[in-house]
Write a protein that holds these residues in place. Structure first.
Motif, PDB file in Angstrom:
ATOM      1  N   PRO A  26     -41.164  32.599  49.898  1.00 55.12           N
ATOM      2  CA  PRO A  26     -39.744  32.854  50.153  1.00 55.12           C
ATOM      3  C   PRO A  26     -39.265  34.232  49.707  1.00 55.12           C
ATOM      4  CG  PRO A  26     -40.044  30.638  49.342  1.00 55.12           C
ATOM      5  CD  PRO A  26     -41.378  31.320  49.211  1.00 55.12           C
ATOM      6  N   TYR A  27     -39.830  34.778  48.632  1.00 57.23           N
ATOM      7  CA  TYR A  27     -39.450  36.130  48.228  1.00 57.23           C
ATOM      8  C   TYR A  27     -39.842  37.139  49.302  1.00 57.23           C
ATOM      9  CZ  TYR A  27     -38.195  35.139  43.300  1.00 57.23           C
ATOM     10  OH  TYR A  27     -37.591  34.711  42.146  1.00 57.23           O
ATOM     11  N   VAL A  28     -41.015  36.998  49.872  1.00 56.58           N
ATOM     12  CA  VAL A  28     -41.465  37.911  50.927  1.00 56.58           C
ATOM     13  C   VAL A  28     -40.593  37.734  52.162  1.00 56.58           C
ATOM     14  CG1 VAL A  28     -43.383  38.502  52.459  1.00 56.58           C
ATOM     15  CG2 VAL A  28     -43.826  38.020  50.036  1.00 56.58           C
ATOM     16  N   LYS A  29     -40.374  36.486  52.565  1.00 58.52           N
ATOM     17  CA  LYS A  29     -39.569  36.207  53.762  1.00 58.52           C
ATOM     18  C   LYS A  29     -38.137  36.723  53.631  1.00 58.52           C
ATOM     19  CE  LYS A  29     -41.879  32.192  55.698  1.00 58.52           C
ATOM     20  NZ  LYS A  29     -41.693  30.786  56.097  1.00 58.52           N
ATOM     21  N   SER A  30     -37.609  36.750  52.389  1.00 59.07           N
ATOM     22  CA  SER A  30     -36.224  37.199  52.179  1.00 59.07           C
ATOM     23  C   SER A  30     -36.094  38.714  52.130  1.00 59.07           C
ATOM     24  CB  SER A  30     -35.680  36.611  50.878  1.00 59.07           C
ATOM     25  OG  SER A  30     -36.316  37.201  49.753  1.00 59.07           O
ATOM     26  N   GLY A  31     -37.224  39.432  52.130  1.00 59.86           N
ATOM     27  CA  GLY A  31     -37.177  40.891  52.070  1.00 59.86           C
ATOM     28  C   GLY A  31     -36.913  41.437  50.682  1.00 59.86           C
ATOM     29  N   LEU A  32     -37.217  40.655  49.643  1.00 59.19           N
ATOM     30  CA  LEU A  32     -36.966  41.084  48.268  1.00 59.19           C
ATOM     31  C   LEU A  32     -37.742  42.343  47.898  1.00 59.19           C
ATOM     32  CD1 LEU A  32     -35.935  40.674  45.334  1.00 59.19           C
ATOM     33  CD2 LEU A  32     -37.885  39.129  44.989  1.00 59.19           C
ATOM     34  N   PHE A  33     -38.968  42.444  48.366  1.00 58.32           N
ATOM     35  CA  PHE A  33     -39.845  43.502  47.872  1.00 58.32           C
ATOM     36  C   PHE A  33     -39.776  44.785  48.693  1.00 58.32           C
ATOM     37  CE2 PHE A  33     -42.212  39.534  46.652  1.00 58.32           C
ATOM     38  CZ  PHE A  33     -41.781  39.555  45.329  1.00 58.32           C
ATOM     39  N   GLU A  34     -39.697  45.901  47.969  1.00 54.25           N
ATOM     40  CA  GLU A  34     -39.776  47.230  48.582  1.00 54.25           C
ATOM     41  C   GLU A  34     -41.223  47.525  48.961  1.00 54.25           C
ATOM     42  OE1 GLU A  34     -39.644  51.494  46.523  1.00 54.25           O
ATOM     43  OE2 GLU A  34     -37.690  50.506  46.581  1.00 54.25           O
ATOM     44  N   SER A  35     -42.148  47.090  48.092  1.00 51.73           N
ATOM     45  CA  SER A  35     -43.560  47.324  48.370  1.00 51.73           C
ATOM     46  C   SER A  35     -44.396  46.235  47.704  1.00 51.73           C
ATOM     47  CB  SER A  35     -44.001  48.701  47.859  1.00 51.73           C
ATOM     48  OG  SER A  35     -43.908  48.758  46.445  1.00 51.73           O
TER      49      SER A  35
END
Length: 100
Positions: A26-35
């Motif tokens: 879910p963190y990846v799917k939500s766009g949380l990460f810059e890289s």
């Protein structure tokens, strides 16, 4: 200090298996990460604290950096993220936030 600026995970599996697992986080799917950076890794010495993975078993370390100002995204998706990691069973060796 004391804020969160990313995550580090140690996951069992091949690079392809771990990449597929991460795509569903879910963190990846939500766009949380810059890289994100995925590094294949093998545990050689077992100090008894890194879960079920056995020395020599294929694993990956994932380093994730949060987008600036994305704490609200992290908090909004935290419960779903933790449930997702729990659902992966023994594939998750270690996981936690990177603190500034």
């Amino acid at each position: 200090g004391g804020g969160m600026e990313g995550s580090v995970l140690v996951l069992c599996g091949s690079r392809g298996e771990v990449e597929a697992m991460c795509e569903e986080d879910p963190y990846v799917k939500s766009g949380l990460f810059e890289s994100t950076r995925l590094v294949p890794w093998k545990k050689v010495i077992d100090g008894g604290g890194l879960g079920p993975a056995k020395p020599g078993e294929e694993m990956c370390v994932i380093e994730c950096v949060d987008r600036e100002g994305a704490l609200d995204v992290r908090l909004a998706n935290r419960d779903e993220h933790l449930a997702f990691l729990a659902s992966q069973g023994d594939a998750v060796v270690a996981a936690g936030p990177v603190l500034d």
